[in-house]
Design a protein around this motif. Structure first.
Motif, mmCIF file in Angstrom:
data_model
loop_
_atom_site.group_PDB
_atom_site.id
_atom_site.type_symbol
_atom_site.label_atom_id
_atom_site.label_comp_id
_atom_site.label_asym_id
_atom_site.label_seq_id
_atom_site.Cartn_x
_atom_site.Cartn_y
_atom_site.Cartn_z
ATOM 1 N N ARG A 275 0.871 -1.184 0.000
ATOM 2 C CA ARG A 275 0.000 0.000 0.000
ATOM 3 C C ARG A 275 0.906 1.231 0.000
ATOM 4 N NH1 ARG A 275 -5.261 -1.148 2.417
ATOM 5 N NH2 ARG A 275 -5.167 0.843 3.490
ATOM 6 N N LEU A 276 0.786 2.035 -1.040
ATOM 7 C CA LEU A 276 1.578 3.261 -1.156
ATOM 8 C C LEU A 276 0.662 4.442 -0.868
ATOM 9 C CD1 LEU A 276 4.267 4.656 -1.934
ATOM 10 C CD2 LEU A 276 3.379 4.760 -4.280
ATOM 11 N N TYR A 277 0.874 5.077 0.275
ATOM 12 C CA TYR A 277 0.093 6.263 0.626
ATOM 13 C C TYR A 277 0.786 7.472 0.018
ATOM 14 C CZ TYR A 277 -2.392 3.366 3.968
ATOM 15 O OH TYR A 277 -3.166 2.384 4.541
ATOM 16 N N GLY A 278 0.064 8.195 -0.820
ATOM 17 C CA GLY A 278 0.623 9.357 -1.488
ATOM 18 C C GLY A 278 -0.450 10.076 -2.271
ATOM 19 N N VAL A 279 -0.021 11.020 -3.089
ATOM 20 C CA VAL A 279 -0.955 11.759 -3.935
ATOM 21 C C VAL A 279 -0.371 11.872 -5.346
ATOM 22 C CG1 VAL A 279 -2.087 13.050 -2.067
ATOM 23 C CG2 VAL A 279 -0.017 13.959 -3.105
ATOM 24 N N PRO A 280 -1.245 11.999 -6.345
ATOM 25 C CA PRO A 280 -0.783 11.987 -7.739
ATOM 26 C C PRO A 280 0.256 13.057 -8.079
ATOM 27 C CG PRO A 280 -3.175 11.840 -7.647
ATOM 28 C CD PRO A 280 -2.695 12.103 -6.245
ATOM 29 N N HIS A 281 0.139 14.223 -7.483
ATOM 30 C CA HIS A 281 0.989 15.357 -7.859
ATOM 31 C C HIS A 281 2.283 15.459 -7.054
ATOM 32 C CE1 HIS A 281 -1.626 16.611 -4.578
ATOM 33 N NE2 HIS A 281 -0.582 17.327 -4.188
ATOM 34 N N PHE B 294 -4.472 18.299 -7.378
ATOM 35 C CA PHE B 294 -4.566 18.422 -5.920
ATOM 36 C C PHE B 294 -5.910 17.913 -5.421
ATOM 37 C CE2 PHE B 294 -0.696 20.689 -6.295
ATOM 38 C CZ PHE B 294 -0.112 20.660 -5.037
ATOM 39 N N ALA B 295 -6.971 18.136 -6.179
ATOM 40 C CA ALA B 295 -8.290 17.623 -5.793
ATOM 41 C C ALA B 295 -8.301 16.099 -5.840
ATOM 42 C CB ALA B 295 -9.372 18.195 -6.698
ATOM 43 N N ALA B 296 -7.603 15.519 -6.818
ATOM 44 C CA ALA B 296 -7.533 14.054 -6.917
ATOM 45 C C ALA B 296 -6.828 13.453 -5.709
ATOM 46 C CB ALA B 296 -6.814 13.648 -8.207
#
Length: 171
Positions: A9-15, A131-133
């Protein structure tokens, strides 16, 4: 919460620049993972109490081990042996690869953030979407404003922008 299968499980964000480093490594190595946004309740209830600060990326192994930071994630897998090592065999080449990695992730950070935020009007739609994603529609603008406010701390201002851009073009 150890995974029932072999999925990390990789916790992160697209940007996120640093999530992108970990994501690229996992894909290159063919490591099975699921990317989970930081808005996930599990991140807040289980992961944050362990790592003690809101930072990404964070990897949770199928065994339940927690590894925080893109380079630590890479080193975690390198120690286990992988098909395509991120580090060259030769000592000199290894030292140079560490220097280049440091340069790219630390010394070039003002450049990266300048090009992301100094031209914000031209890419507002893209930034907001990304950022919304990663953080949800309600938080996107707040986080974007906070990130934009880091520019002076990184030495990016009207006086340094010409030098930052010139050094980028020279590189």
């Amino acid at each position: 919460m150890a995974s029932q299968d072999n999925t990390h499980r990789l916790y992160g964000v697209p940007h996120s620049l640093y999530t992108g480093i970990a994501r690229c490594y996992l894909r290159t190595q063919g490591i099975t993972y699921t990317e989970i946004p930081t808005t996930d309740a599990d991140f807040h209830t289980r992961i944050l109490p362990i790592i003690q600060r809101s930072i990404i990326p964070v990897l949770e192994t199928p065994q339940g081990d927690i590894v925080q930071d893109s380079l630590d994630i890479i080193d975690h897998f390198e120690q286990q042996g992988v098909q395509y090592s991120a580090y060259p065999d030769g000592l000199l080449q290894r030292v140079l690869s560490v220097i280049i990695a440091y340069y790219g992730t630390q010394a070039m950070l003002p450049h990266a953030m300048h090009y992301r935020w100094s031209y914000r009007e031209a890419q507002e739609g893209f930034l907001h979407d990304q950022f919304a994603a990663g953080a949800g529609e309600a938080m996107a603008d707040k986080i974007m404003s906070r990130m934009n406010a880091y520019l002076p701390q990184l030495g990016v201002d009207a006086h340094t922008v010409p030098e930052i851009e010139a050094s980028y073009l020279q590189l």
